[in-house]
Design a protein around this motif. Sequence first.
Motif, PDB file in Angstrom:
ATOM      1  N   ILE A 289       0.846  -1.202   0.000  1.00 27.95           N
ATOM      2  CA  ILE A 289       0.000   0.000   0.000  1.00 27.95           C
ATOM      3  C   ILE A 289       0.879   1.248   0.000  1.00 27.95           C
ATOM      4  O   ILE A 289       0.608   2.213  -0.729  1.00 27.95           O
ATOM      5  CB  ILE A 289      -0.976  -0.018   1.200  1.00 27.95           C
ATOM      6  CG1 ILE A 289      -1.963  -1.178   1.069  1.00 27.95           C
ATOM      7  CG2 ILE A 289      -1.681   1.323   1.360  1.00 27.95           C
ATOM      8  CD1 ILE A 289      -2.905  -1.110  -0.126  1.00 27.95           C
TER       9      ILE A 289
ATOM     10  N   THR B  31      -3.507   0.021  -4.828  1.00 27.90           N
ATOM     11  CA  THR B  31      -4.817   0.335  -4.258  1.00 27.90           C
ATOM     12  C   THR B  31      -5.445  -0.861  -3.553  1.00 27.90           C
ATOM     13  O   THR B  31      -6.251  -0.671  -2.647  1.00 27.90           O
ATOM     14  CB  THR B  31      -5.779   0.845  -5.354  1.00 27.90           C
ATOM     15  OG1 THR B  31      -5.804  -0.101  -6.425  1.00 27.90           O
ATOM     16  CG2 THR B  31      -5.345   2.196  -5.878  1.00 27.90           C
ATOM     17  N   HIS B  32      -5.095  -2.084  -3.967  1.00 25.37           N
ATOM     18  CA  HIS B  32      -5.659  -3.295  -3.372  1.00 25.37           C
ATOM     19  C   HIS B  32      -4.563  -4.354  -3.235  1.00 25.37           C
ATOM     20  O   HIS B  32      -3.707  -4.486  -4.126  1.00 25.37           O
ATOM     21  CB  HIS B  32      -6.801  -3.854  -4.225  1.00 25.37           C
ATOM     22  CG  HIS B  32      -7.945  -2.916  -4.362  1.00 25.37           C
ATOM     23  ND1 HIS B  32      -7.957  -1.898  -5.291  1.00 25.37           N
ATOM     24  CD2 HIS B  32      -9.104  -2.817  -3.689  1.00 25.37           C
ATOM     25  CE1 HIS B  32      -9.080  -1.222  -5.176  1.00 25.37           C
ATOM     26  NE2 HIS B  32      -9.798  -1.760  -4.211  1.00 25.37           N
TER      27      HIS B  32
ATOM     28  N   GLN C  98      -2.839  -4.757  -6.826  1.00 21.00           N
ATOM     29  CA  GLN C  98      -3.573  -4.122  -7.919  1.00 21.00           C
ATOM     30  C   GLN C  98      -3.436  -2.610  -7.871  1.00 21.00           C
ATOM     31  O   GLN C  98      -3.330  -2.015  -6.795  1.00 21.00           O
ATOM     32  CB  GLN C  98      -5.073  -4.452  -7.823  1.00 21.00           C
ATOM     33  CG  GLN C  98      -5.422  -5.868  -8.111  1.00 21.00           C
ATOM     34  CD  GLN C  98      -6.907  -6.117  -7.972  1.00 21.00           C
ATOM     35  OE1 GLN C  98      -7.600  -5.456  -7.208  1.00 21.00           O
ATOM     36  NE2 GLN C  98      -7.402  -7.101  -8.716  1.00 21.00           N
ATOM     37  N   THR C  99      -3.476  -2.046  -9.061  1.00 25.84           N
ATOM     38  CA  THR C  99      -3.630  -0.614  -9.236  1.00 25.84           C
ATOM     39  C   THR C  99      -4.945  -0.437  -9.984  1.00 25.84           C
ATOM     40  O   THR C  99      -5.101  -0.937 -11.098  1.00 25.84           O
ATOM     41  CB  THR C  99      -2.469  -0.021 -10.062  1.00 25.84           C
ATOM     42  OG1 THR C  99      -1.239  -0.312  -9.404  1.00 25.84           O
ATOM     43  CG2 THR C  99      -2.625   1.477 -10.235  1.00 25.84           C
TER      44      THR C  99
ATOM     45  N   GLU D  81      -7.610   2.407 -11.329  1.00 22.91           N
ATOM     46  CA  GLU D  81      -7.741   3.842 -11.624  1.00 22.91           C
ATOM     47  C   GLU D  81      -9.055   4.096 -12.342  1.00 22.91           C
ATOM     48  O   GLU D  81      -9.555   3.245 -13.085  1.00 22.91           O
ATOM     49  CB  GLU D  81      -6.577   4.312 -12.510  1.00 22.91           C
ATOM     50  CG  GLU D  81      -5.221   4.286 -11.820  1.00 22.91           C
ATOM     51  CD  GLU D  81      -5.074   5.337 -10.736  1.00 22.91           C
ATOM     52  OE1 GLU D  81      -5.568   6.469 -10.926  1.00 22.91           O
ATOM     53  OE2 GLU D  81      -4.473   5.019  -9.688  1.00 22.91           O
TER      54      GLU D  81
ATOM     55  N   HIS E  13       1.130   1.530 -12.342  1.00 20.29           N
ATOM     56  CA  HIS E  13       1.213   0.167 -11.814  1.00 20.29           C
ATOM     57  C   HIS E  13       2.646  -0.369 -11.919  1.00 20.29           C
ATOM     58  O   HIS E  13       3.158  -0.968 -10.973  1.00 20.29           O
ATOM     59  CB  HIS E  13       0.245  -0.757 -12.552  1.00 20.29           C
ATOM     60  CG  HIS E  13       0.253  -2.156 -12.023  1.00 20.29           C
ATOM     61  ND1 HIS E  13      -0.387  -2.509 -10.863  1.00 20.29           N
ATOM     62  CD2 HIS E  13       0.845  -3.277 -12.494  1.00 20.29           C
ATOM     63  CE1 HIS E  13      -0.195  -3.801 -10.635  1.00 20.29           C
ATOM     64  NE2 HIS E  13       0.544  -4.290 -11.619  1.00 20.29           N
TER      65      HIS E  13
ATOM     66  N   HIS F 150       4.774   1.194  -9.218  1.00 19.46           N
ATOM     67  CA  HIS F 150       4.476   0.580  -7.922  1.00 19.46           C
ATOM     68  C   HIS F 150       5.115  -0.803  -7.848  1.00 19.46           C
ATOM     69  O   HIS F 150       5.694  -1.177  -6.829  1.00 19.46           O
ATOM     70  CB  HIS F 150       2.968   0.433  -7.717  1.00 19.46           C
ATOM     71  CG  HIS F 150       2.222   1.719  -7.743  1.00 19.46           C
ATOM     72  ND1 HIS F 150       0.871   1.773  -8.006  1.00 19.46           N
ATOM     73  CD2 HIS F 150       2.594   2.998  -7.545  1.00 19.46           C
ATOM     74  CE1 HIS F 150       0.456   3.006  -7.965  1.00 19.46           C
ATOM     75  NE2 HIS F 150       1.493   3.782  -7.693  1.00 19.46           N
TER      76      HIS F 150
ATOM     77  N   TYR G 163     -14.039  -3.323 -10.836  1.00 21.49           N
ATOM     78  CA  TYR G 163     -14.406  -2.315  -9.852  1.00 21.49           C
ATOM     79  C   TYR G 163     -15.410  -1.307 -10.396  1.00 21.49           C
ATOM     80  O   TYR G 163     -15.549  -0.224  -9.853  1.00 21.49           O
ATOM     81  CB  TYR G 163     -13.150  -1.608  -9.341  1.00 21.49           C
ATOM     82  CG  TYR G 163     -12.285  -2.524  -8.508  1.00 21.49           C
ATOM     83  CD1 TYR G 163     -12.486  -2.645  -7.141  1.00 21.49           C
ATOM     84  CD2 TYR G 163     -11.280  -3.289  -9.099  1.00 21.49           C
ATOM     85  CE1 TYR G 163     -11.706  -3.503  -6.373  1.00 21.49           C
ATOM     86  CE2 TYR G 163     -10.498  -4.145  -8.334  1.00 21.49           C
ATOM     87  CZ  TYR G 163     -10.716  -4.245  -6.980  1.00 21.49           C
ATOM     88  OH  TYR G 163      -9.945  -5.095  -6.223  1.00 21.49           O
TER      89      TYR G 163
ATOM     90  N   THR H 296     -13.428   2.099 -14.955  1.00 21.00           N
ATOM     91  CA  THR H 296     -12.235   1.825 -14.158  1.00 21.00           C
ATOM     92  C   THR H 296     -11.360   0.859 -14.940  1.00 21.00           C
ATOM     93  O   THR H 296     -11.835   0.148 -15.824  1.00 21.00           O
ATOM     94  CB  THR H 296     -12.564   1.185 -12.791  1.00 21.00           C
ATOM     95  OG1 THR H 296     -13.183  -0.091 -12.990  1.00 21.00           O
ATOM     96  CG2 THR H 296     -13.443   2.085 -11.943  1.00 21.00           C
TER      97      THR H 296
ATOM     98  N   THR I 229      -8.107  -1.995 -14.124  1.00 27.37           N
ATOM     99  CA  THR I 229      -7.394  -2.708 -13.080  1.00 27.37           C
ATOM    100  C   THR I 229      -6.162  -3.376 -13.677  1.00 27.37           C
ATOM    101  O   THR I 229      -6.271  -4.108 -14.657  1.00 27.37           O
ATOM    102  CB  THR I 229      -8.293  -3.795 -12.451  1.00 27.37           C
ATOM    103  OG1 THR I 229      -9.476  -3.174 -11.962  1.00 27.37           O
ATOM    104  CG2 THR I 229      -7.576  -4.515 -11.327  1.00 27.37           C
TER     105      THR I 229
END
Length: 176
Positions: free
Chosen positions: A11, A16-17, A72-73, A75, A93, A96, A162, A166, A168
């Motif tokens: 995180i 995000t997840h 996951q990212t 947006e 992503h 990250h 999501y 969005t 993912t």
Amino acid sequence: MDYEMIAKTAIEAGFTHVAPLDPVTVELKPEVRQMCHACHQYEKRWSCPPGCGPLDKCKRQIAEYPHGILVQTVEELEDPLDGEGMIEAENLHKQHFQELNNQLRKEHPDILALGAGCCSQCEVCTYPNDPCRFPEKMVSSMEAYGMVVSEVCKANNLPYYYGPCTITYTSCFLMK
């Protein structure tokens, strides 16, 4: 493996997840590998098929890891065809992913990191004539290993969709 600490680090890296990944739930499917044939990277990178090895080798490799984590990212897009937003989310992503990969390798040097999209360590890959320049940094995608990402998420109680507008991006890290 200290899942709570790794999830916190993920995180902090910007995902995000995050969810635990049980490697036993991972199925490698030849039909996913077949889809790689349509990609412009097929037969052009060590991280992509056939350079990343046959599915039975990938399966043996995954079986060596008792623990894992999905990241996951997610947006929001301006509209369903927001290509610029999709590219921005993908780049985010990958940033990250690289940050978390670097962090996790300090404690887990033999980690198996599977990303989203092909490896981008080198502008031009040495495949097939010379060995990979940076095998410790090379990252295959979950799909290159034959995974249906949405099924891996579902099997590990992590949503994949999501909502409308969005996007993912999902990756995973397998650890001993």
